[in-house]
Design an enzyme around this catalytic site. Sequence first.
Site, PDB file in Angstrom:
ATOM      1  CD  GLN A  25      44.291  21.734  -2.242  1.00 59.72           C
ATOM      2  OE1 GLN A  25      44.737  22.729  -2.772  1.00 59.72           O
ATOM      3  NE2 GLN A  25      43.098  21.251  -2.512  1.00 59.72           N
ATOM      4  CB  SER A  26      51.133  23.688  -3.187  1.00 64.96           C
ATOM      5  OG  SER A  26      51.453  22.903  -4.288  1.00 64.96           O
ATOM      6  CB  THR A  27      50.708  26.646   0.431  1.00 66.31           C
ATOM      7  OG1 THR A  27      49.604  27.235  -0.248  1.00 66.31           O
ATOM      8  CG2 THR A  27      51.931  26.702  -0.431  1.00 66.31           C
TER       9      THR A  27
END
Length: 626
Positions: A25-27
């Site tokens: 997941q990105s963040t």
Amino acid sequence: MMTHSFAPKIRPDHLDRLAQVYVRQSTMIQVRENTASGARQYDLAGRASELGWPLERIQVIDQDQGHSGASSAGRDGFQHLVAQVGLGRTGAVLSLEASRLARSCSDWYRLIEICALTNTLVIDEDGVYDPTLYSDRLLLGFLGTMSEAELHLIRSRLLGGKLKKASDGQLRFRPPTGLVYDLERRIVFDPDEQVQQAVRLVFDLFDQSPSALAVVKHFADHHLQFPTRLWGGIQHGQVIWRPLSNGRVLDILHNPEYGGAYVYGRTKTRLACLPGEEPRVKGRTRRVRPEDWPFLIPGHHPGYITWDQFQRNQQRLDDNRTLPDQDRRGALREGLALLQGIVRCGRCGRRMSVRYLNRSLIPSYECNSYHTHFAGKTCQSIRGDGVDAAVARALLEAMRPAQLEVSMAAFDQIAAQARQLDRQWQLTLERARYEAELARRRFVAVEPENRLVARTLEREWNERLAEIECVQRDETLRPQLASRLVDPQERSRVLALAQDLSKVWHAPTTTQTSRKQLLGYLIKDVTLCRGETLIQVAIRWQTEACTMLEVPRPKRSYEVRRTDPVVLAKIKVLALDHTDSQIAALLDQEGFRSGTGNRFSRNIVAQLRYSYSIVSGCPEAPAACA
Ligand SMILES: [Zn+2]
């Protein structure tokens, strides 16, 4: 059902190896809020199983949770995956949208290339790709490129939105103290009169005084403080009052918002890093020159000064800057002052800075941080050449081979003491063990029926064991002997080096920078204190030992130029019945020289008589006094 169409690509040799499900997941926010996507990603394990991998050969890699995919740097999971694929342990890499594997092209291509080399499949929800096949590879590469383009688009869209808002003067950020947002989100004067007054005072004072520092001085002289209105956090909106510093005044004078203007882009932050550089978390912020500000709206809100005045102030500040620029010439000759960076003030303990006296090469150590920041007095300044020479002498003295022999002999003593200590520790430990053994025997010997006694003895045994542990722990905490200089080989090497040190130090090829470097290896800092006739120099060596020196305080320039009192006495006597020319000739014959080192002339004698009010009994009239 789609499984079948892809099945031919999956061969037994793929199924024999691992199926690695790559979850990311990105963040952190996405990790927290996007659990649905998380579930979808983990579901890929189910897909791998459907496709024929046995459960024990399906691995989920999710160490990247919370890292952005923009670069593989700092992502353990991705690197682990690349390594596994490279080793040929992986039969297939599964990821939600294969292109998500790595958002940046270089990472993506690298993985595909390695997959192709090791015959590893790439699988996402839509398909099974075999990177050894040209068409699949093209498709994968295309996805990667798309993904990067998308990232670029998102970024520019975000920034674009921000810029749009900024161009309308709508993007809000922290206003400087003295200005606040009102309920309609407009920038207005701070309602607190006292805060307003303080800001106005800064601008008024700068108008009347020669420099920003004079403003600081005024505040300091009158014990005035300057407000800061806190922004954000629990204390949002509160005002704290502190002494005004020079940096703060410059910030205020350079801030266009006080001139009623709205500016976006006064600073620029660069986050990107070069390959091999540690990834930055905070980025580097630089000031942007006013002519390069992207958005500037004068007259956006009420200002403490007009926009014209703001610009005039900038001009004045720029003009003033020529002064420090001149001072900065020191930087060019950086290296002349030997103690630069390690010299401290013996009066107040602050770091002293270096200035070069009247364009000469003579350094002067000055304790002026209080002056620079708060317009206080310069604490003390000390001419540096004598001090530098004395410290250099002390350094070479300390490193003289004979001196070193002595210090190394001391090392033998230390080593002997250390061995003694070792023995003592051993004895303590042996004794503790013996006591514990006794306690154990007493406990074992007691009749089991005699529980009360047994319990006491058990406790005693435990205590003895704890004591052993305690002794052992203390021993490990004991400072270890620096064994390097005890080694005879090492010692002769150091001695050989020291033999040449003086030569190396004085060699013309040795730069002052290397001397300073060497000095830094051995000396932690040097503290200076100026007395009436002597300068006290305290050298703190890296070993924490201290050496005290006293250096005669150099004469002030007027003292140097002062005429020898003996000469003055002679002139006084001679003046009674000699002309100035005669006096000059007599003094010259006796080999006397003026304060500046010149031969005496009629003019010099006349000047001296004038300065010291010596009346001539024989005024310069050759006829009268022949
Ligand atoms: Zn000081």
